[in-house]
Design a protein around this motif. Structure first.
Motif, PDB file in Angstrom:
ATOM      1  N   ASP A   1       0.815  -1.222   0.000  1.00  0.00           N
ATOM      2  CA  ASP A   1       0.000   0.000   0.000  1.00  0.00           C
ATOM      3  C   ASP A   1       0.843   1.265   0.000  1.00  0.00           C
ATOM      4  OD1 ASP A   1       1.015  -0.295   2.539  1.00  0.00           O
ATOM      5  OD2 ASP A   1      -0.840   0.274   3.577  1.00  0.00           O
ATOM      6  N   THR A   2       2.132   1.154  -0.334  1.00  0.00           N
ATOM      7  CA  THR A   2       3.019   2.319  -0.332  1.00  0.00           C
ATOM      8  C   THR A   2       2.785   3.159  -1.579  1.00  0.00           C
ATOM      9  OG1 THR A   2       4.691   1.049   0.875  1.00  0.00           O
ATOM     10  CG2 THR A   2       5.403   3.102  -0.163  1.00  0.00           C
ATOM     11  N   ASP A   3       2.227   4.335  -1.401  1.00  0.00           N
ATOM     12  CA  ASP A   3       1.930   5.222  -2.528  1.00  0.00           C
ATOM     13  C   ASP A   3       2.972   6.319  -2.718  1.00  0.00           C
ATOM     14  OD1 ASP A   3      -0.486   3.926  -3.271  1.00  0.00           O
ATOM     15  OD2 ASP A   3      -1.541   4.942  -1.644  1.00  0.00           O
ATOM     16  N   VAL A   4       3.796   6.576  -1.713  1.00  0.00           N
ATOM     17  CA  VAL A   4       4.849   7.590  -1.823  1.00  0.00           C
ATOM     18  C   VAL A   4       6.097   7.065  -1.114  1.00  0.00           C
ATOM     19  CG1 VAL A   4       5.614   9.920  -1.206  1.00  0.00           C
ATOM     20  CG2 VAL A   4       3.250   9.534  -1.936  1.00  0.00           C
ATOM     21  N   VAL A   5       7.232   7.130  -1.817  1.00  0.00           N
ATOM     22  CA  VAL A   5       8.536   6.839  -1.223  1.00  0.00           C
ATOM     23  C   VAL A   5       9.400   8.091  -1.366  1.00  0.00           C
ATOM     24  CG1 VAL A   5      10.631   5.437  -1.336  1.00  0.00           C
ATOM     25  CG2 VAL A   5       8.398   4.392  -1.794  1.00  0.00           C
ATOM     26  N   VAL A   6       9.957   8.544  -0.257  1.00  0.00           N
ATOM     27  CA  VAL A   6      10.864   9.688  -0.261  1.00  0.00           C
ATOM     28  C   VAL A   6      12.190   9.228   0.325  1.00  0.00           C
ATOM     29  CG1 VAL A   6      11.321  12.000   0.639  1.00  0.00           C
ATOM     30  CG2 VAL A   6       8.980  11.349  -0.004  1.00  0.00           C
ATOM     31  N   THR A   7      13.277   9.489  -0.390  1.00  0.00           N
ATOM     32  CA  THR A   7      14.603   9.184   0.142  1.00  0.00           C
ATOM     33  C   THR A   7      15.499  10.390  -0.122  1.00  0.00           C
ATOM     34  OG1 THR A   7      16.479   7.658   0.089  1.00  0.00           O
ATOM     35  CG2 THR A   7      15.197   7.860  -1.949  1.00  0.00           C
TER      36      THR A   7
ATOM     37  N   ALA B   1       1.909   5.087  -7.801  1.00  0.00           N
ATOM     38  CA  ALA B   1       2.817   5.470  -6.722  1.00  0.00           C
ATOM     39  C   ALA B   1       3.885   6.437  -7.209  1.00  0.00           C
ATOM     40  CB  ALA B   1       3.463   4.229  -6.113  1.00  0.00           C
ATOM     41  N   TRP B   2       4.486   7.129  -6.244  1.00  0.00           N
ATOM     42  CA  TRP B   2       5.545   8.105  -6.505  1.00  0.00           C
ATOM     43  C   TRP B   2       6.814   7.709  -5.763  1.00  0.00           C
ATOM     44  CZ3 TRP B   2       4.691  12.627  -9.479  1.00  0.00           C
ATOM     45  CH2 TRP B   2       3.361  12.844  -9.840  1.00  0.00           C
ATOM     46  N   LEU B   3       7.954   7.865  -6.434  1.00  0.00           N
ATOM     47  CA  LEU B   3       9.263   7.630  -5.837  1.00  0.00           C
ATOM     48  C   LEU B   3      10.098   8.888  -6.043  1.00  0.00           C
ATOM     49  CD1 LEU B   3      11.665   6.021  -4.690  1.00  0.00           C
ATOM     50  CD2 LEU B   3      11.945   4.979  -6.949  1.00  0.00           C
ATOM     51  N   ALA B   4      10.496   9.512  -4.943  1.00  0.00           N
ATOM     52  CA  ALA B   4      11.231  10.779  -5.018  1.00  0.00           C
ATOM     53  C   ALA B   4      12.565  10.628  -4.309  1.00  0.00           C
ATOM     54  CB  ALA B   4      10.420  11.901  -4.364  1.00  0.00           C
ATOM     55  N   LEU B   5      13.654  10.950  -5.008  1.00  0.00           N
ATOM     56  CA  LEU B   5      14.983  10.813  -4.416  1.00  0.00           C
ATOM     57  C   LEU B   5      15.806  12.067  -4.655  1.00  0.00           C
ATOM     58  CD1 LEU B   5      17.530  10.159  -6.638  1.00  0.00           C
ATOM     59  CD2 LEU B   5      16.080   8.177  -7.025  1.00  0.00           C
ATOM     60  N   GLN B   6      16.700  12.310  -3.705  1.00  0.00           N
ATOM     61  CA  GLN B   6      17.648  13.416  -3.814  1.00  0.00           C
ATOM     62  C   GLN B   6      18.967  12.962  -3.228  1.00  0.00           C
ATOM     63  OE1 GLN B   6      20.226  15.981  -2.114  1.00  0.00           O
ATOM     64  NE2 GLN B   6      18.501  15.891  -0.700  1.00  0.00           N
TER      65      GLN B   6
ATOM     66  N   ALA C   1      15.412  13.230  -8.630  1.00  0.00           N
ATOM     67  CA  ALA C   1      14.576  12.473  -9.569  1.00  0.00           C
ATOM     68  C   ALA C   1      13.255  12.150  -8.882  1.00  0.00           C
ATOM     69  CB  ALA C   1      15.259  11.196 -10.025  1.00  0.00           C
ATOM     70  N   VAL C   2      12.163  12.411  -9.572  1.00  0.00           N
ATOM     71  CA  VAL C   2      10.815  12.063  -9.093  1.00  0.00           C
ATOM     72  C   VAL C   2      10.183  11.190 -10.171  1.00  0.00           C
ATOM     73  CG1 VAL C   2       8.543  12.913  -8.463  1.00  0.00           C
ATOM     74  CG2 VAL C   2      10.585  14.163  -7.725  1.00  0.00           C
ATOM     75  N   ALA C   3       9.830   9.963  -9.781  1.00  0.00           N
ATOM     76  CA  ALA C   3       9.272   8.998 -10.717  1.00  0.00           C
ATOM     77  C   ALA C   3       7.826   8.701 -10.344  1.00  0.00           C
ATOM     78  CB  ALA C   3      10.085   7.701 -10.694  1.00  0.00           C
ATOM     79  N   HIS C   4       6.968   8.638 -11.358  1.00  0.00           N
ATOM     80  CA  HIS C   4       5.541   8.323 -11.154  1.00  0.00           C
ATOM     81  C   HIS C   4       5.225   7.047 -11.928  1.00  0.00           C
ATOM     82  CE1 HIS C   4       1.047   9.472 -11.680  1.00  0.00           C
ATOM     83  NE2 HIS C   4       1.235   8.788 -10.559  1.00  0.00           N
ATOM     84  N   LYS C   5       4.796   6.028 -11.205  1.00  0.00           N
ATOM     85  CA  LYS C   5       4.435   4.756 -11.829  1.00  0.00           C
ATOM     86  C   LYS C   5       3.020   4.849 -12.355  1.00  0.00           C
ATOM     87  CE  LYS C   5       4.359  -0.231 -10.931  1.00  0.00           C
ATOM     88  NZ  LYS C   5       4.688  -1.311  -9.959  1.00  0.00           N
ATOM     89  N   PRO C   6       2.794   4.545 -13.625  1.00  0.00           N
ATOM     90  CA  PRO C   6       1.445   4.649 -14.190  1.00  0.00           C
ATOM     91  C   PRO C   6       0.446   3.739 -13.461  1.00  0.00           C
ATOM     92  CG  PRO C   6       3.081   4.385 -15.924  1.00  0.00           C
ATOM     93  CD  PRO C   6       3.781   4.117 -14.622  1.00  0.00           C
ATOM     94  N   GLU C   7      -0.812   4.134 -13.504  1.00  0.00           N
ATOM     95  CA  GLU C   7      -1.870   3.309 -12.909  1.00  0.00           C
ATOM     96  C   GLU C   7      -1.912   1.949 -13.592  1.00  0.00           C
ATOM     97  OE1 GLU C   7      -3.638   3.957 -10.399  1.00  0.00           O
ATOM     98  OE2 GLU C   7      -3.439   6.135 -10.102  1.00  0.00           O
TER      99      GLU C   7
END
Length: 255
Positions: free
Chosen positions: A89-95, A120-125, A249-255
């Motif tokens: 159920d992880t919809d947002v990951v921030v690292t 879901a969204w994956l955001a990294l810096q 980088a911010v990645a959005h996984k399609p539905e």
């Protein structure tokens, strides 16, 4: 071993890339938000405010940082980023400023994307300043005859590196995501005595501190300090400018 107090000495300046990163995440009502490498938890708390309905998952490999996060009211745990997998159920990951410590972290990203649900969204810096004068000076001092044998086993002499924005975009696009990737160089205004030395003490010098005893640590800092003063001269008004390059980088996984 991390020192939360030293790390938080520049918390306002260190926070700027975090907010620039998270502002690009367009999730409305995520079920679970994971802060991968939460540090002392001061920024994790802002994720809870932005998405108050979400389950907040936070962890860090440093027990000292986790203890500090718990003092901020974050239910953080001690865990290794290399062992972590997103819950279904992880919809947002921030690292934020974490993956540079993991040499093989590009291999983790496709696995995380695969485990994330659609939408879901994956955001990294990560920092991109490994060729900055500060980091070059640390490696040069560590490689000097006085310190080379003592520090070589800790990997301090190795030049760390992270991909440029295109490198992250390539990996995350291949994993099936739409990607927004960029870099920014902030010009940080520092004040006080030896401010750049104080800055790197909270981050880049942690492996040095962990390797040396107290007397050696003070001697290493004494060797490094004049090099940093020359590389980052103080302005007439007392300010020292520190260029601070970050890769996002911010990645959005399609539905």
């Amino acid at each position: 071993m991390w020192d939360p107090e030293t790390y938080l000495a520049f918390d306002d300046l260190r926070a700027r890339p975090f907010f620039d990163l998270v502002n690009r995440v367009r999730a409305d009502r995520p079920r679970r938000v994971a802060d991968v490498g939460c540090g002392p938890g001061n920024l994790t708390a802002t994720l809870a405010k932005r998405w108050p309905g979400a389950i907040l998952e936070a962890f860090d490999s440093s027990p000292e940082m986790v203890a500090a996060a718990r003092e901020h009211g974050i239910d953080a745990t001690v865990a290794d980023v290399r062992d972590w997998r997103p819950a279904p159920d992880t919809d947002v990951v921030v690292t934020n400023a974490v993956l540079q410590w993991v040499p093989d972290h590009l291999a983790l990203l496709p696995n995380w994307v695969s485990a994330l649900p659609g939408g879901a969204w994956l955001a990294l810096q990560v920092p991109g300043n490994f060729d900055a004068p500060s980091h070059v000076a640390i490696r040069e001092v560590a490689a000097s005859p006085r310190w080379r044998e003592r520090l070589s086993a800790a990997g301090i002499l190795d030049r760390q590196a992270v991909p440029d924005p295109a490198g992250y975009a390539t990996v995350l696009t291949a994993a099936g995501c739409r990607v927004d990737a960029w870099e920014t160089t902030y010009l940080q205004p520092l004040t006080g005595e030896d401010p750049v030395l104080h800055w790197v003490t909270g981050t880049a010098l942690r492996p040095v501190r962990d390797t040396l005893d107290d007397d050696e640590w003070q001697d290493f800092r004494a060797d490094l300090a004049p090099i940093l003063r020359a590389a980052y001269p103080r302005n007439p008004d007392g300010t020292t400018w520190l260029p601070f390059r970050r890769v996002f980088a911010v990645a959005h996984k399609p539905e």
